[in-house]
Design a protein around this motif. Structure first.
Motif: not given
Length: 125
Positions: A1-30
């Motif tokens: 299984v390989q995982l690739q995370a992304s989406g970090g950054g600099l944000v002010q307090a009260g703000g929002s971010l969405r992180l993503s983690c793309a998986a390969s080699g196996r389905t998330l259902r398992s």
């Protein structure tokens, strides 16, 4: 299984971010999936986790009501939506995966086998 995370950054307090983690080699259902963070000078802690069935989740108390873990099976990607961010949320965030079929009550203490690279989240006050 390989995982690739992304989406970090600099944000002010009260703000929002969405992180993503793309998986390969196996389905998330398992896979049990987790998000961790490590703040400077502190130990890595689990922030959120999702049961392999997708039917239950775990959140550390400090993020309950602000963070949401979700997944898109078609994209084989897990997300961490982070709202109302605070300076204390600053750290390097990692996604992790494990193929063992844990019960829901164990989500807070899964010894994950697979780890993605970290993505930096910085929340300014």
């Amino acid at each position: 299984v390989q995982l690739q995370a992304s989406g970090g950054g600099l944000v002010q307090a009260g703000g929002s971010l969405r992180l993503s983690c793309a998986a390969s080699g196996r389905t998330l259902r398992s896979l049990t999936m987790g998000w961790f963070r490590q703040a400077p000078g502190k130990e890595r802690e689990v922030v959120a986790a999702m049961h392999w069935s997708g039917g239950s989740t775990y959140y550390v108390d400090s993020v309950k009501g602000r963070f949401t873990i979700s997944r898109d099976n078609a994209k084989n990607t897990v997300y961490l939506q982070m709202n109302s961010l605070k300076p204390e949320d600053t750290g390097v965030y990692y996604c992790a995966a494990d193929p063992r079929l844990y019960i829901s009550s164990s989500l807070h203490r899964v010894p994950y086998d697979y780890w993605g690279q970290g993505t930096q989240v910085t929340v300014s006050s």
